[in-house]
Design a protein around this motif. Structure first.
Motif, PDB file in Angstrom:
ATOM      1  N   ARG A 269       8.770 -26.751 -22.117  1.00 38.22           N
ATOM      2  CA  ARG A 269       8.275 -25.929 -20.898  1.00 38.22           C
ATOM      3  C   ARG A 269       9.262 -24.768 -21.007  1.00 38.22           C
ATOM      4  O   ARG A 269       8.957 -23.892 -20.316  1.00 38.22           O
ATOM      5  CB  ARG A 269       8.880 -26.630 -19.439  1.00 38.22           C
ATOM      6  CG  ARG A 269       8.068 -28.047 -19.269  1.00 38.22           C
ATOM      7  CD  ARG A 269       9.071 -28.644 -18.165  1.00 38.22           C
ATOM      8  NE  ARG A 269       7.983 -29.975 -17.895  1.00 38.22           N
ATOM      9  CZ  ARG A 269       7.327 -30.075 -16.905  1.00 38.22           C
ATOM     10  NH1 ARG A 269       7.103 -29.114 -16.009  1.00 38.22           N
ATOM     11  NH2 ARG A 269       6.465 -31.301 -16.699  1.00 38.22           N
ATOM     12  N   ILE A 270      10.004 -24.527 -21.967  1.00 36.37           N
ATOM     13  CA  ILE A 270      10.896 -23.345 -22.410  1.00 36.37           C
ATOM     14  C   ILE A 270      10.436 -22.595 -23.279  1.00 36.37           C
ATOM     15  O   ILE A 270      10.342 -21.471 -23.141  1.00 36.37           O
ATOM     16  CB  ILE A 270      12.304 -23.751 -22.482  1.00 36.37           C
ATOM     17  CG1 ILE A 270      13.003 -24.803 -21.439  1.00 36.37           C
ATOM     18  CG2 ILE A 270      13.281 -22.821 -22.819  1.00 36.37           C
ATOM     19  CD1 ILE A 270      14.403 -25.461 -21.744  1.00 36.37           C
ATOM     20  N   ASN A 271      10.074 -23.231 -24.503  1.00 32.63           N
ATOM     21  CA  ASN A 271       9.611 -22.682 -25.526  1.00 32.63           C
ATOM     22  C   ASN A 271       8.630 -23.492 -26.085  1.00 32.63           C
ATOM     23  O   ASN A 271       8.808 -24.611 -26.646  1.00 32.63           O
ATOM     24  CB  ASN A 271      10.847 -22.334 -26.474  1.00 32.63           C
ATOM     25  CG  ASN A 271      10.623 -21.222 -27.460  1.00 32.63           C
ATOM     26  OD1 ASN A 271       9.547 -21.255 -27.888  1.00 32.63           O
ATOM     27  ND2 ASN A 271      11.535 -20.341 -27.626  1.00 32.63           N
ATOM     28  N   GLU A 272       7.345 -22.704 -26.503  1.00 29.82           N
ATOM     29  CA  GLU A 272       6.282 -23.587 -27.102  1.00 29.82           C
ATOM     30  C   GLU A 272       6.337 -23.828 -28.704  1.00 29.82           C
ATOM     31  O   GLU A 272       5.883 -24.596 -29.260  1.00 29.82           O
ATOM     32  CB  GLU A 272       4.932 -22.692 -27.049  1.00 29.82           C
ATOM     33  CG  GLU A 272       4.743 -22.421 -25.528  1.00 29.82           C
ATOM     34  CD  GLU A 272       4.311 -23.928 -24.979  1.00 29.82           C
ATOM     35  OE1 GLU A 272       4.017 -24.907 -25.678  1.00 29.82           O
ATOM     36  OE2 GLU A 272       4.472 -24.172 -23.816  1.00 29.82           O
ATOM     37  N   LYS A 273       7.383 -22.975 -29.349  1.00 36.43           N
ATOM     38  CA  LYS A 273       7.772 -22.854 -30.790  1.00 36.43           C
ATOM     39  C   LYS A 273       8.281 -24.336 -31.183  1.00 36.43           C
ATOM     40  O   LYS A 273       9.338 -24.809 -30.339  1.00 36.43           O
ATOM     41  CB  LYS A 273       8.183 -21.885 -31.306  1.00 36.43           C
ATOM     42  CG  LYS A 273       9.705 -21.761 -30.831  1.00 36.43           C
ATOM     43  CD  LYS A 273      10.244 -20.503 -31.639  1.00 36.43           C
ATOM     44  CE  LYS A 273       9.680 -19.249 -31.255  1.00 36.43           C
ATOM     45  NZ  LYS A 273      10.416 -17.943 -31.792  1.00 36.43           N
ATOM     46  N   ALA A 274       8.175 -24.931 -32.551  1.00 37.23           N
ATOM     47  CA  ALA A 274       9.074 -25.869 -32.700  1.00 37.23           C
ATOM     48  C   ALA A 274      10.461 -25.612 -32.874  1.00 37.23           C
ATOM     49  O   ALA A 274      11.032 -24.910 -33.138  1.00 37.23           O
ATOM     50  CB  ALA A 274       8.656 -26.264 -34.139  1.00 37.23           C
ATOM     51  N   ALA A 275      11.161 -27.131 -32.117  1.00 35.76           N
ATOM     52  CA  ALA A 275      12.575 -26.686 -31.989  1.00 35.76           C
ATOM     53  C   ALA A 275      13.568 -26.880 -33.152  1.00 35.76           C
ATOM     54  O   ALA A 275      14.543 -26.297 -33.201  1.00 35.76           O
ATOM     55  CB  ALA A 275      13.060 -27.549 -30.659  1.00 35.76           C
ATOM     56  N   VAL A 276      13.154 -27.717 -33.941  1.00 35.19           N
ATOM     57  CA  VAL A 276      13.884 -28.173 -35.225  1.00 35.19           C
ATOM     58  C   VAL A 276      14.226 -26.988 -36.043  1.00 35.19           C
ATOM     59  O   VAL A 276      13.026 -26.154 -36.357  1.00 35.19           O
ATOM     60  CB  VAL A 276      13.194 -29.091 -35.981  1.00 35.19           C
ATOM     61  CG1 VAL A 276      13.852 -29.524 -37.267  1.00 35.19           C
ATOM     62  CG2 VAL A 276      13.103 -30.545 -35.280  1.00 35.19           C
ATOM     63  N   GLY A 277      15.471 -26.618 -36.371  1.00 31.55           N
ATOM     64  CA  GLY A 277      15.686 -25.621 -37.002  1.00 31.55           C
ATOM     65  C   GLY A 277      15.839 -24.148 -36.304  1.00 31.55           C
ATOM     66  O   GLY A 277      16.659 -23.293 -36.743  1.00 31.55           O
ATOM     67  N   GLN A 278      15.487 -24.411 -34.991  1.00 31.97           N
ATOM     68  CA  GLN A 278      15.920 -22.875 -34.178  1.00 31.97           C
ATOM     69  C   GLN A 278      17.142 -23.140 -33.456  1.00 31.97           C
ATOM     70  O   GLN A 278      17.700 -24.094 -33.217  1.00 31.97           O
ATOM     71  CB  GLN A 278      14.935 -22.985 -32.874  1.00 31.97           C
ATOM     72  CG  GLN A 278      13.515 -23.052 -33.450  1.00 31.97           C
ATOM     73  CD  GLN A 278      13.228 -21.685 -34.324  1.00 31.97           C
ATOM     74  OE1 GLN A 278      13.537 -20.611 -33.862  1.00 31.97           O
ATOM     75  NE2 GLN A 278      12.137 -21.873 -35.060  1.00 31.97           N
ATOM     76  N   PRO A 279      17.856 -21.943 -33.424  1.00 30.73           N
ATOM     77  CA  PRO A 279      19.155 -21.740 -32.913  1.00 30.73           C
ATOM     78  C   PRO A 279      19.049 -22.262 -31.072  1.00 30.73           C
ATOM     79  O   PRO A 279      17.960 -22.009 -30.612  1.00 30.73           O
ATOM     80  CB  PRO A 279      19.589 -20.438 -32.725  1.00 30.73           C
ATOM     81  CG  PRO A 279      18.758 -19.582 -33.848  1.00 30.73           C
ATOM     82  CD  PRO A 279      17.321 -20.653 -33.629  1.00 30.73           C
TER      83      PRO A 279
END
Length: 587
Positions: A269-279
């Motif tokens: 609901r916050i961000n559609e991109k894959a979360a792994v590896g993201q800050p």
């Protein structure tokens, strides 16, 4: 001693290791992956055991026998291995009976073709003895079924390794080590078989079974280093994924390395991109307080209020460091526990508690009123009775004045008891509020009839100008008590041959009822505190009636409970009009 004996001993040792792995898997057979893992090791054990005896067998017939032993496990090894990989990588849903049945078709054909090869020679073109190494070895000329089985096995190997590589890329640092050991262990039989089948080293001995020695070493390391069969990756992931709390794993660079399904739903609901590896700063950019906690704190346990989908949600956020077996910090774990329902429940309990406190206060107030008011008329009655007894003993005359006063006191006590009965009847089992639709004219007429004896005693005329079908929405008992008490007060403070008028008008979705009398009116001092005092003081009526100070208090409370207001206008010597509003029925 010829080297085939040494190789046979090594293979026997490998067989023992594989059988020990089978035993460990049998002890953990409640885990699906342990079953497939154990069957794979059992297939390898048949292969290594058969080949250990094949290379020391002196005749072709004995070699044929041990080949059949080997092929108890060889046809099924790849099928069981791919099932294990599916379970290991979290694809348990694909391991269903129809799919397993399809996967078993080729192994069954292979074992049949191998054991009936002497009839058709489609698996082996020919088998012969070669003694060039100083001991008998079988030389095989393979047929089409053999090649078909090889292609089938290596197709599964390619698919399985692809799944393991994919899992490796998505796993945490500690899990990557376990996945890597699984990949290396799986490479053993297949890698050694490729070397042998390619013919690049022109080997007389089939080194494929020795791949299980290689695999056994890595599998044993994996079991004892990572407790693989004690807490298999699938079981760990299932526990992790089934958690209702959102769990997010973060490395030392404040980048997300993993999260469970609950966290995925939260972050989607916050961000559609894959979360792994993201800050963390990017994924939670809409929630700077979470970013501050994760990036600035070492550990924390506090409650957050987060607005999502135009709704306020409450979360308990836990931040704790992740420590490896060397007691070295390798990252952080964030856990978000949704406690919105608990917070709302607490708010509801608090509201109910406040209502209960208000109700108890109100009841306490009524009991105090009772304690103040009921004692005096009863004491007067007792004194009057004692006085009358003395007079009758000494004088023997008439006692009309005393009897009249006693009658007033008894009437006053009766009025008090009647009010109290109304109150306690309404309060049995707690404050019960049950609004219904009522015809106001009918309600007023009923209560006028109840007041007729008192009004006739003072020759007071009560007139109702309320039309039929004026509907209100109120609690039946409360509305009756309000009207009855206002009529009782009007009669009390109206002179003989006076008049009381009851009217009603519609205003702002409510009905405003007025009760007007031609009585003595209310002084300015009384008017300032009449509907405000916690313990009102009763005044004498025009005929000396004594009140209890309870009627207007009840009226005020009951009007408010029904969603209305009560007020009055009065002019000293000219009379008083009490007003109260009551809701109309909902549409």
């Amino acid at each position: 001693m010829k080297y085939n004996m040494s190789l046979s001993a090594l293979l026997m040792a490998a067989t023992c290791c594989l059988l020990m792995l089978c035993y460990l898997c049998w002890k953990r057979r409640e885990l699906p992956i342990a079953v497939s893992y154990g069957l794979g090791m059992l297939a390898g054990a048949f292969y290594t055991l058969g080949y250990a005896y094949e290379i020391i067998s002196p005749t072709l017939e004995q070699i044929r026998f041990w080949l059949r032993v080997e092929y108890v496990g060889i046809p099924f090894a790849s099928t069981v291995w791919i099932i294990m990989v599916l379970q290991y990588t979290g694809r348990q849903a694909l391991v269903r009976k129809p799919i397993i049945a399809l996967l078993m078709i080729v192994p069954i054909i292979t074992i049949i073709a191998h054991n009936t090869n002497e009839w058709h020679h489609l698996y082996y073109r020919s088998l012969s003895i070669d003694v060039s190494e100083g001991f008998p070895l079988v030389t095989l000329v393979v047929g089409p079924f053999y090649m078909f089985h090889v292609v089938y096995s290596y197709l599964f190997f390619i698919i399985g390794m692809g799944l393991l590589i994919q899992k490796y890329r998505r796993s945490s640092v500690r899990m990557k080590k376990q996945v890597m050991l699984m990949m290396i262990g799986s490479l053993g039989p297949y890698g050694f078989a490729i070397i042998y089948l390619s013919g690049m080293f022109n080997l007389a001995i089939d080194i494929s079974p020795f791949g299980f020695v290689f695999s056994g070493i890595f599998y044993m390391w994996e079991i004892y280093q990572f407790n693989m069969l004690r807490l298999a990756p699938l079981a760990l992931e299932k526990v992790f994924e089934s958690m209702q709390d959102a769990v997010i794993l973060i490395d030392l660079d404040n980048k997300i390395t993993g999260y469970n399904q609950s966290a995925n739903e939260f972050m989607a609901r916050i961000n559609e991109k894959a979360a792994v590896g993201q800050p963390v700063t990017e994924i939670f950019m809409s929630y700077p307080h979470i970013v501050d906690i994760v990036t600035q704190k070492v550990s924390i346990n506090e409650r957050l209020k987060i607005s999502r989908d135009n709704e306020d949600r409450f979360y308990n956020i836990y931040l704790t460091p992740i420590i490896d077996h060397k007691q070295k910090k390798v990252g952080k774990m964030v856990m978000l526990n949704d406690v919105t329902e608990a917070v709302n429940y607490e708010a509801t309990l608090l509201e109910k508690s406040q209502q209960l406190a208000e109700l108890n206060t109100f009841k306490d107030k009524m009991f105090n009123v009772i304690a103040h008011d009921i004692r005096d008329p009863l004491a007067v009655q007792v004194n009057l009775m004692e006085l009358m007894e003395e007079e009758m003993q000494t004088c023997g005359g008439t006692h009309d004045e005393i009897i009249h006063e006693m009658g007033l006191q008894i009437q006053s006590s009766y009025t008090l008891v009647e009010s109290l009965l109304d109150w306690f009847q309404n309060q049995r089992g707690g404050m019960v509020f049950s609004p219904v639709i009522r015809d106001l004219a009918s309600v007023v007429r009923t209560n006028m009839d109840m007041m007729q004896v008192r009004s006739d005693g003072k020759r007071i005329k009560i007139i109702s100008n309320i039309l039929d079908n004026v509907l209100v929405f109120a609690d039946k008992e409360m509305l009756d008590l309000i009207i009855r008490n206002l009529l009782s007060n009007a009669i009390k403070f109206t002179n003989n041959e006076g008049q009381i008028r009851i009217e009603a008008i519609h205003a702002d979705g409510k009905v405003i009822v007025s009760v007007s009398d031609t009585g003595s009116g209310i002084s300015e001092d009384q008017a300032e505190t009449l509907l405000q005092e916690a313990y009102p003081i009763s005044s004498l009526g025009t005929a000396g009636e004594r009140g209890v100070g309870l009627g207007l208090t009840l009226c005020r409370e009951f009007v408010q409970l029904n969603g209305g207001e009560i007020w009055f206008d009065s002019e000293l010597g000219q009379g008083t009009t009490f007003y109260f509003s009551i809701p109309t029925p909902p549409s």
